[in-house]
Design a protein around this motif. Structure first.
Motif: not given
Length: 800
Positions: A406-409, A466-474, A494-502
């Protein structure tokens, strides 16, 4: 013909002739009326009406005949044979029934005419049978030609009467048909009476079963009036009932044909009993016969031409079974691209009524309403409701090897653009951001707008790294940060992003969103324009922040805030010319809390507005007790400029303290001017208009300081402490300070250096012509009670 006229003129009683004519006319009218009713009926009901018409009409014709016979006076005594008289009546009824039945066979006029001719023959048969029952002392000699003529008259006029009758049910046609039927009976009778010649013959023997003319006249009159009265009443009642039925039928037909819905009625066997045109149009059955057909036959015909799918027998069996069980049913079918809602309602006694409603537009409207309720109107992205549903669905489908993030932007600096360039530009920017976000994800992911400048993404990935989440956020950070061309403006955000994982960070939607939000706060705190994953310690920090916000609200109620003052010294005269008012929070449990710990929270929550008013009032009240040449400087937050009562609050503080307005300095940062600069400048001009001095704080750290100096005549600019700290060690800082002080001299603006902590910094600032200085070199911020001590003359400083 002469013989007929002679017989009618000299051998008949005209009074009885008129009576016979009246009865004949009445009988003819009743006959025609009942004939109309018989043709309108079907099956057994028609047979009954034909029998009734034959009985009434036969009796009427028979009565007419014998009343006319009573009018005939041959000049000798005469009687009538009872058996033959009764036989003539039966013959009239029987042949009339045959003629009427033939006339009701079909709609062809030739068939109707044939039936009318048979009726005329029946009149002739009754007449001549009755004449054979005439008993008198004489022999009757018949004229064959006249007899044939009488039969022709009866047949022709009888045929004409029924042909006219079937032409319509109007009163005019009914009267015309009754007149023709009367003419058929009367013309035949009197023509036939002219066909006889009596030759006296005493040898003729009378039958013992005879009836005298007097008795016959009485019986005939009673029978005629009784039968015709009953028939007339029946006719009147029938016509009224028929008229009422016709009206009801018209109303029903009008209602059926003007219904927006289709309607079809079926009997217990599934046979179509009633339907309207709308039903045929909606179901595509307008061009095929429907009335009286079984539904299964109709469906089989449609199946043969490829317009029905499924088993007609199974379908119809199910409908009939549901109707017998008394169960209503609703289904939706598609016909020719339209959605039709069918409601089957069982009827008492078997069968059912089906209504057909075109719900295509209603369904589209419902789909649109559902879409609007679950999507953002501006970007057409899923809204918070649909996002939560998609997240719940993804959590249910996720397996052990799947990865769900889940990415909150939150967009950086969007508010400044929205406030300075207007909402239309801001809306266009949000739409473009939504488009770019959609390009960053796959078909398995969900992008949503949660509100304002907040977006969210659910990333669902099966058997991936797992790196696909970082790739998407970047990728999101990079794509959103690329420049935008909107409305003639080049924009950069710009955009700031917070990420949580399930399931690592949570197994439910609320928990994942909460922790992604915490990570988002960390991304903002770390400089924005980046992303951060949730970490366990973030919970504690968030809890601490919530506690701080709660305590901040309570502190405002308990008046726990104090105002501390830091002196501002004039470098040339080396004396204090002003104090900067700084808020301090004396917490009941935690003691003194530094401003950098609570001011950001106060600004985020809007509590800075009441806090700023408290500081302003206290500062003005304290300054009123200082020397007249010492001013007080109060900081204003950008949030306070959104308060429409800012100017009123300043005036109220000055009035309550009786402080001269020229002793009050209001310090603002450049960020204040970024938001709705025109309105902000208007407020600044209004404040300066009644004597308040305006200072530009943290000069040189913002976006376009020089343009602000040109747009507003500031009384003072304050050089940020970051330049003063490196003044003695970095040439760049020295150059900036020199440039700012030179600019201040040129524009006639006072310059104040912040953060002066050493004598070396002090000496360099004085050498460069800086007007004022403040910092720990002179004094840290101290309570209002220490102001008097700080105002005492300090030892003279040596100039290096």
């Amino acid at each position: 013909m002469y013989r007929v006229l002679t017989c009618l003129t000299f051998e008949h009683d005209w009074r009885l002739v008129v009576l016979g004519g009246v009865i004949c006319t009445l009988a003819s009218a009743v006959t025609i009326s009942l004939f109309h009713r018989a043709r309108a009926a079907k099956g057994r009901s028609r047979d009954i009406w034909i029998a009734l018409d034959a009985g009434v009409g036969g009796c009427g014709i028979w009565a007419t005949h014998f009343i006319a016979m009573l009018a005939y006076d041959p000049g000798i005594g005469a009687g009538y044979s009872i058996p033959i008289t009764v036989l003539s009546l039966l013959i009239a009824v029987a042949i009339l029934a045959v003629g009427l039945a033939v006339a009701c066979l079909d709609e062809r006029w030739s068939t109707v005419a044939a039936g009318g001719a048979i009726v005329g023959i029946g009149v002739a048969a009754m007449h001549y049978t009755g004449m054979s029952g005439l008993e008198l002392p004489a022999r009757i000699i018949w004229s064959p030609g006249i007899v044939a003529t009488s039969v022709v008259f009866g047949s022709v006029f009888g045929a004409a009467a029924l042909v006219v009758a079937v032409g319509g049910d109007s009163i005019g046609r009914a009267l015309a048909a009754a007149g023709l039927m009367t003419l058929a009976i009367v013309s035949h009778h009197f023509t036939g009476m002219g066909a006889i010649t009596l030759v006296p013959d005493p040898t003729v023997v009378f039958d013992t079963l005879t009836i005298s003319p007097l008795v016959l006249s009485f019986m005939t009159a009673v029978a005629a009036f009784a039968i015709l009265s009953v028939a007339l009443i029946a006719t009147i009642l029938d016509r009224r009932a028929k008229s009422e039925i016709h009206k009801q039928k018209m109303v029903l037909d009008t209602a059926l044909e003007n219904m927006s819905q289709g309607l079809c009625m079926f009997d217990a066997d599934g046979r179509i009993v009633l339907f309207n045109e709308r039903y045929g149009e909606m179901m595509g059955r307008s061009r095929m016969p429907l009335h009286g057909r079984l539904l299964i036959d109709v469906l089989q015909d449609l199946r043969s031409i490829g317009e029905w799918e499924g088993d007609p027998d199974e379908f119809c069996t199910g409908l009939i079974a549901e109707a017998k069980a008394g169960n209503a049913a609703t289904r939706i079918v598609n016909r020719h691209g339209r959605s039709i809602r069918v409601v089957d309602q069982p009827m008492k006694g078997g069968g059912w009524v089906a209504t057909f409603e075109d719900i295509t537009e209603w369904q589209q409207a419902q789909d649109q309403i559902s879409h609007m309720a679950r999507h953002d109107a501006l970007t057409n992205l899923p809204n918070r409701t649909l996002f939560r549903e998609q997240l719940e669905k993804a959590l249910r489908l996720a397996r052990r090897a799947d990865q769900l993030a889940v990415l909150c932007l939150d967009l950086d600096h969007f508010k400044e653009i929205n406030d300075t360039l207007g909402h239309p530009i801001g809306d266009a920017l949000l739409r473009e951001v939504a488009r770019r976000l959609g390009e960053c994800v796959t078909e398995h992911d969900t992008v949503a707008r949660l509100g304002g400048d907040e977006f969210a993404i659910v990333q669902f990935c099966s058997n991936c790294e797992p790196s696909v989440v970082s790739a998407l956020a970047s990728q999101v950070v990079e794509r959103v940060a690329a420049p935008y061309e909107i409305g003639g403006h080049q924009l950069v955000i710009g955009v700031s992003i917070g990420i949580s994982l399930a399931p690592e960070d949570g197994k439910g939607p609320d928990e994942l969103l909460q922790k992604a939000d915490l990570a988002l706060y960390r991304a903002k705190a770390d400089g924005r324009g980046t992303y951060r994953f949730f970490e366990t310690g973030m919970d504690a920090r968030a809890q601490a922040r919530r506690v701080l916000e709660r305590d901040l609200r309570l502190a405002l109620q308990r008046d726990e805030f104090e105002v501390y003052y830091q002196p501002i010294r004039d470098l040339e005269g080396d004396r204090i010319v002003a104090f900067e008012a700084l808020a301090r929070w004396n917490h009941s449990l935690r003691g003194l809390i530094a401003p950098n710990n609570f001011i950001p929270v106060a600004e985020e929550t809007g509590l800075i507005v009441p806090l700023g008013e408290i500081v302003l009032r206290k500062a003005c009240a304290d300054a009123a007790g200082w020397p007249d040449d010492v001013a007080v400087a109060v900081n204003l937050s950008p949030v306070q400029f959104k308060n429409p009562n800012l100017v009123t609050s300043v005036k109220a503080a000055l009035q309550a303290s009786a402080l001269s307005s020229d002793r009050l300095e209001l310090e603002i940062t450049e960020s204040v001017l970024l938001q709705n600069s025109e309105a902000t400048l208007a407020v600044l001009h209004e404040l300066r208009g009644f004597g308040v001095r305006i200072s530009l704080d943290d000069f040189g750290t913002g976006y376009s300081s020089l343009s602000y100096l040109r747009s507003f005549p500031f009384d003072k600019i304050k050089i940020d402490r970051s330049f003063v700290t490196d003044l003695a060690t970095r040439d760049e800082s020295m150059a900036i300070v020199r440039a700012v002080t030179g600019l201040g001299k040129s524009l006639g603006i006072v310059t104040t250096a912040e953060g002066v902590e050493t004598d070396a910094q002090f000496d360099l600032l004085r050498q460069e012509g800086c007007t004022q200085a403040q910092g720990y070199l002179f004094s840290p911020p101290r309570p209002a009670a220490d102001v008097a001590k700080m105002l005492r003359p300090a030892p003279e400083r040596s100039v290096a």
